[in-house]
Design a protein around this motif. Structure first.
Motif, mmCIF file in Angstrom:
data_model
loop_
_atom_site.group_PDB
_atom_site.id
_atom_site.type_symbol
_atom_site.label_atom_id
_atom_site.label_comp_id
_atom_site.label_asym_id
_atom_site.label_seq_id
_atom_site.Cartn_x
_atom_site.Cartn_y
_atom_site.Cartn_z
ATOM 1 N N LEU A 1 -44.177 26.692 -24.124
ATOM 2 C CA LEU A 1 -45.086 27.567 -23.393
ATOM 3 C C LEU A 1 -45.771 28.522 -24.379
ATOM 4 N N ALA A 2 -44.980 29.060 -25.319
ATOM 5 C CA ALA A 2 -45.550 29.940 -26.350
ATOM 6 C C ALA A 2 -46.609 29.189 -27.156
ATOM 7 N N ARG A 3 -46.330 27.920 -27.475
ATOM 8 C CA ARG A 3 -47.303 27.120 -28.225
ATOM 9 C C ARG A 3 -48.603 26.937 -27.434
ATOM 10 N N SER A 4 -48.466 26.669 -26.117
ATOM 11 C CA SER A 4 -49.673 26.427 -25.331
ATOM 12 C C SER A 4 -50.447 27.717 -25.059
ATOM 13 N N MET A 5 -49.804 28.868 -25.280
ATOM 14 C CA MET A 5 -50.458 30.155 -25.002
ATOM 15 C C MET A 5 -51.009 30.830 -26.250
ATOM 16 N N VAL A 6 -50.672 30.320 -27.433
ATOM 17 C CA VAL A 6 -50.985 31.040 -28.664
ATOM 18 C C VAL A 6 -52.500 31.117 -28.921
ATOM 19 N N MET A 7 -53.250 30.219 -28.329
ATOM 20 C CA MET A 7 -54.710 30.235 -28.466
ATOM 21 C C MET A 7 -55.399 31.052 -27.378
ATOM 22 N N THR A 8 -54.601 31.780 -26.574
ATOM 23 C CA THR A 8 -55.110 32.521 -25.410
ATOM 24 C C THR A 8 -56.090 31.687 -24.577
ATOM 25 N N PRO A 9 -55.558 30.671 -23.914
ATOM 26 C CA PRO A 9 -56.410 29.781 -23.128
ATOM 27 C C PRO A 9 -56.940 30.440 -21.849
ATOM 28 N N ASP A 10 -58.020 29.862 -21.308
ATOM 29 C CA ASP A 10 -58.534 30.290 -20.008
ATOM 30 C C ASP A 10 -57.754 29.607 -18.893
ATOM 31 N N LEU A 11 -57.324 28.394 -19.192
ATOM 32 C CA LEU A 11 -56.590 27.600 -18.210
ATOM 33 C C LEU A 11 -55.364 26.999 -18.884
ATOM 34 N N LEU A 12 -54.246 27.075 -18.190
ATOM 35 C CA LEU A 12 -53.013 26.505 -18.723
ATOM 36 C C LEU A 12 -52.579 25.360 -17.807
ATOM 37 N N ILE A 13 -52.388 24.176 -18.385
ATOM 38 C CA ILE A 13 -51.939 23.022 -17.602
ATOM 39 C C ILE A 13 -50.535 22.647 -18.062
ATOM 40 N N LEU A 14 -49.608 22.600 -17.131
ATOM 41 C CA LEU A 14 -48.227 22.266 -17.479
ATOM 42 C C LEU A 14 -47.809 21.036 -16.686
ATOM 43 N N ASP A 15 -47.403 20.000 -17.401
ATOM 44 C CA ASP A 15 -47.066 18.738 -16.750
ATOM 45 C C ASP A 15 -45.546 18.616 -16.612
ATOM 46 N N GLU A 16 -45.039 18.898 -15.435
ATOM 47 C CA GLU A 16 -43.607 18.846 -15.123
ATOM 48 C C GLU A 16 -42.744 19.591 -16.147
ATOM 49 N N PRO A 17 -43.039 20.865 -16.357
ATOM 50 C CA PRO A 17 -42.301 21.604 -17.397
ATOM 51 C C PRO A 17 -40.877 21.939 -17.000
ATOM 52 N N THR A 18 -40.582 21.899 -15.708
ATOM 53 C CA THR A 18 -39.264 22.364 -15.269
ATOM 54 C C THR A 18 -38.345 21.243 -14.826
#
Ligand SMILES: Nc1ncnc2c1ncn2[C@@H]1O[C@H](COP(=O)(O)OP(=O)(O)OP(=O)(O)O)[C@@H](O)[C@H]1O
Ligand SMILES: [Mg+2]
Length: 245
Positions: free
Chosen positions: A145-162
């Motif tokens: 999650l930290a990796r996907s957020m490090v670029m400060t995205p406008d949209l975050l897509i998570l494919d079955e993260p839990t």
């Protein structure tokens, strides 16, 4: 189109060879939405995510980014399940910056600061130098999650993260997402099989089965889709060790 539309998905169809995976999908993603995308195996959820990311070409229709265009992505299969994956926690988070840097693949002080900040945000600062493969599933998901957020995205897509997490880790993870959604107005699409556990976090359900079957609130979803085999097969059950389920 209303002003706060982030992405407009206009009548898209997607194919793998002759196989039609998505048929005439139409919806808007609004800024600040927390969407859960649900559907049975093979219904096209990952395909839709990849189409939004530009990783899968669409056969017809159009995807228009109205505001912003940076997407953070936490893919369904990462390979990090391998205990010997040769990277530290900080290095994995830093790979989230590679796309941003173009040809410059070395990391400067500023990058290291961003990585540190992200690890702190997700409570992982003490694990920066640990091998990713030695972390628990829940910790690994937070690193991703930290990796996907490090670029400060406008949209975050998570494919079955839990899907591989126990209930406590899953709740923790969802709380972090909810916080990002409410406090930073981050727009989120979360793909899951476990629709019941997402209620209370997401505010909108998209139900996919090649076609978009439903788009609306949880309340309406449970009212109008009660006979969906999907709901019955994926209700979470609490089973205590030693007891038969
Ligand atoms: N690379 C591919 N080549 C050919 N067919 C594919 C490929 N990827 C997916 N498909 C097919 O497209 C359809 C949608 O697949 P997709 O992976 O998007 O479903 P999904 O909803 O994400 O499923 P799951 O819940 O199992 O992750 C399925 O019929 C699948 O077999
Ligand atoms: Mg999938």
């Amino acid at each position: 189109m209303s002003k706060d539309v982030l992405v407009n998905v206009d009548d898209i169809s997607v194919k793998y060879g002759q196989h039609l995976a998505l048929s005439h999908i139409h919806f808007d993603i609004n800024q600040g939405d927390f969407i859960t995308l649900v559907g049975v195996n093979g219904s096209g959820k990952t395909t839709l995510a990849k189409s939004l990311l530009g990783l899968k070409r669409i056969a017809s229709g159009r995807i228009t980014w109205v505001n912003g265009q940076k997407v953070g992505y936490l893919p369904q299969h990462t390979g990090l399940e391998n205990r010997h994956f040769p990277a530290t926690v900080a290095e994995v988070v830093a790979t989230g910056l590679i796309k941003d840097k173009g040809r410059h693949t070395w990391f400067n002080k500023d990058d290291r600061k961003r990585v540190k900040k992200m690890l702190k945000l997700f409570g992982m600062q003490d694990m920066a130098k640990k091998r990713i493969g030695n972390l628990s599933g829940g910790q690994q998901q937070r690193v991703l999650l930290a990796r996907s957020m490090v670029m400060t995205p406008d949209l975050l897509i998570l494919d079955e993260p839990t899907s591989a997490l126990d209930q406590t880790s899953r709740d923790k993870f969802l709380k972090v997402l909810k916080k990002l959604n409410t406090e930073q107005n981050l727009t989120i699409i979360l793909i899951t099989h476990d629709v019941a556990s997402i209620e209370g976090y997401a505010n909108r359900v998209l139900y996919l089965d090649k076609h978009l079957l439903f788009d609306g609130s949880f309340k309406k979803f449970f009212e109008t889709q009660p006979f969906s085999p999907f709901i019955h097969t994926h209700q979470p059950r609490y089973v205590k060790e030693g007891e038969t389920s």
